[in-house]
Design a protein around this motif. Sequence first.
Motif, PDB file in Angstrom:
ATOM      1  N   UNK A  97       0.850  -1.185   0.000  1.00 24.91           N
ATOM      2  CA  UNK A  97       0.000   0.000   0.000  1.00 24.91           C
ATOM      3  C   UNK A  97       0.889   1.239   0.000  1.00 24.91           C
ATOM      4  N   UNK A  98       1.278   1.633  -1.209  1.00 22.80           N
ATOM      5  CA  UNK A  98       2.239   2.751  -1.328  1.00 22.80           C
ATOM      6  C   UNK A  98       1.651   4.090  -0.944  1.00 22.80           C
ATOM      7  N   UNK A  99       0.332   4.147  -0.973  1.00 28.08           N
ATOM      8  CA  UNK A  99      -0.293   5.429  -0.676  1.00 28.08           C
ATOM      9  C   UNK A  99      -0.178   5.771   0.808  1.00 28.08           C
ATOM     10  N   UNK A 100       0.074   4.742   1.609  1.00 23.60           N
ATOM     11  CA  UNK A 100       0.153   4.989   3.051  1.00 23.60           C
ATOM     12  C   UNK A 100       1.347   5.895   3.386  1.00 23.60           C
ATOM     13  N   UNK A 101       1.084   7.037   4.083  1.00 24.81           N
ATOM     14  CA  UNK A 101       2.188   7.952   4.416  1.00 24.81           C
ATOM     15  C   UNK A 101       3.278   7.276   5.252  1.00 24.81           C
ATOM     16  N   UNK A 102       2.870   6.248   6.063  1.00 25.14           N
ATOM     17  CA  UNK A 102       3.871   5.537   6.877  1.00 25.14           C
ATOM     18  C   UNK A 102       4.942   4.905   5.991  1.00 25.14           C
ATOM     19  N   UNK A 103       4.487   4.467   4.829  1.00 24.51           N
ATOM     20  CA  UNK A 103       5.400   3.895   3.848  1.00 24.51           C
ATOM     21  C   UNK A 103       6.483   4.869   3.440  1.00 24.51           C
ATOM     22  N   UNK A 104       6.036   6.075   3.157  1.00 26.54           N
ATOM     23  CA  UNK A 104       6.981   7.108   2.701  1.00 26.54           C
ATOM     24  C   UNK A 104       7.983   7.468   3.800  1.00 26.54           C
ATOM     25  N   UNK A 105       7.410   7.566   5.021  1.00 24.61           N
ATOM     26  CA  UNK A 105       8.305   7.888   6.156  1.00 24.61           C
ATOM     27  C   UNK A 105       9.385   6.821   6.276  1.00 24.61           C
TER      28      UNK A 105
END
Lengths: 493, 238
Positions: free
Chosen positions: A83-91
């Motif tokens: 789930x790339x949309x999850x901001x946690x991913x980006x962090x």
Amino acid sequence: MPVRSHPLIDHVVYSLLALVTVAAVTYLDFHLLDVNNSTAAFSYLLVVLGFATRAGIEASVTASLASVFCYNFFFLPPVGSLNVADPQNWVALIAFLVTAVTASHLSAQARKQAQEAGAGRREMSKLYEFSRALMLGDSERKLAGQIAQQIASVFQAPSVAFYSISEDKVYHAGPVEPLLESHSSTEVSAILRVVAKGGEVPNASARFSAVSLGGRALGSLGVAGTQVSDAALSAICQLAAIAMERARVQEAVNRTEFTRQNERLKSTLLDALAHEFKTPLTSIKAAISTVLSQRSHDEVENELLTIVEEEADRLTELVTESIKIARIGAGNIQLQRQPFAVTELVSAALGKLKNLCDGRTIRVSLPEGLAEVDADPDLAELVLRQLLVNALKYSPSSAAIQVSAEERDGWIAIQVADNGPGIPEVEQASVFEKFYRGQADRQRTTGTGMGLTIAREIVQAHGGEIWLESGPGKGARFSFTLPRVLATGEMTE
Amino acid sequence: MTNARIFVIDDEPQIRRVMKTSLTAQGYIVMDAKSGEEGLEVLRREHFDLVLLDMNMPGMNGLETCEQIRRGSDVAIIMLTVRNQEADKIAALDAGADDYITKPFSMPELMARIRANLRRIPLSPLSDGSVIGFDGIEINVATRQVTVQGKEVRFTPKEFELLYYLASNPNIAIPHSKLLQAIWGPDYGREVVYLHVFVNQIRKKIEPNPAKPRYIISEPRVGYRFYLPTKTSSLENP
């Protein structure tokens, strides 16, 4: 230097290792330990940090990407999906990437510094070894060859060329090719000559550098196939220059010392020779002069005894003169200056040549009130006698010889002119050279061929000059100058 | 001087032989030695009027021998040498020799030198006494002694004669040749180097500062002038 594999292979291997490690950590965290999100994130971070410090940026970035993928897939809800949309991913991704880049950069820098320090240390110890090897070089000639050999062996350079300006010679250690691919050794020499004079080398595969000391060009150096820093190369050139200069000075000192000892030996030999000849002559002279002075002899006795005494005197004079000439010929003139009149000089010289002058016309014209000369009377007489003998020898017996003198700017110039055949212009420069004989006279004239050389040495020792003016059919006119006596008041005791 | 005793020191037997024969024929009493060491040994026991000393000998050379002789004797010394170099002459005279002759020499020449060096010039006492005194220096003509500030200073005969001659002809420039002929004899006149050496030796003995002489003044290219302070003179003082 340690053997190292190709960097690309290293990167691939480390990147694969990073993937394997991330997979192993995922298996451990997810299947065996069943840790929570935070613990998993930290364990991935450790992996990224580990690869960043140890394996460089490529492997750590690979580890970061793999960690973000695994973290997202296995630990971030919904588990089992990306789930790339999850901001946690980006962090997580940014944290992993920043960690990877920063840590790998820092560790790469530290590694690089450590490597540089190590290389510097190794270079220093090599330079030390090189300078020690150069210390043992004794002569400049041998040293130039040794420099090339030592650089090749100490710095493990497969090919070294060293050019010495003083010898105009290139010394090689190893094959020429690595220096200039597909170029000949003559081209390498040409490049080295250009570099030695401060020129630049375009597109050379090897490194060339001038060797100079205090602005004075001594040579140049070409090195191929070695990891030597610019600083080290410049230090090598400096060391080589110092060693060459040291060898040059040492050689000059040795040469001077050799010349000095040679002169001393010659002097001692001549003294011994003088002593050996003069001792029996002293006994003869003392004995014969006693007999002659003691009582009256009859005419025949008297004549015979006088002949013995005169010949003993002549022998003494010959010995004295030969030794004097040998001494001067060896460049050893000791002047015993004293003031005397040119008339005395001329009459003494003519007196000694009485036999040779018999039947010849010699015109002496000396100006009234001519100042005295300040010179060694015996040596000045030797010069004049030499010029007179020359004139008598080389001019027909019917021709007159002129002796004259004049004052010129604090010097007394004395001339001897003959009306002989003269000396061709091509030979004029050579008449003062040792053992020189005129073309026309090589067969018929006796003598050592040293006369005019001796004359020149004597005149020069007085600070004067000797020269010749002549031309075919015009006779020859030799002139020499001796210092004029200073007027009273100009001189002290 | 007849019956004068001459001592020949030379390492060459033929030279000793010819000297002995020739000088004996001239009426001298001659002894010889073949080395400096032997010569010094003989000189300790025997008295001589003149020594003919070879400069170039193995072992103790002529210069060293001359210096050794001078330590205990005022005997006239003529040095014999094969080198006619100024430096050798100066070295010989500096070592204490009175004269110098270059080998080979003729016997009449040597005889003239021997006579000149045996000769003691008759020193006539001056009108005002036998002592010339000035600035604490006393030259006693009768005893041939010189005292400087109360201390006796040793002079060789030639040195004494030169000092006496200069001091008794004060304040006028005396030409080199005149001095040489007065002290060494009529055959001399060109040996200016003798005067340089002897004057230097005398200066060392009497001058407060030999480098800047007060009494024996050089007259460049002419000769020497003796400055006598107490003597009234119509000539200039320095």
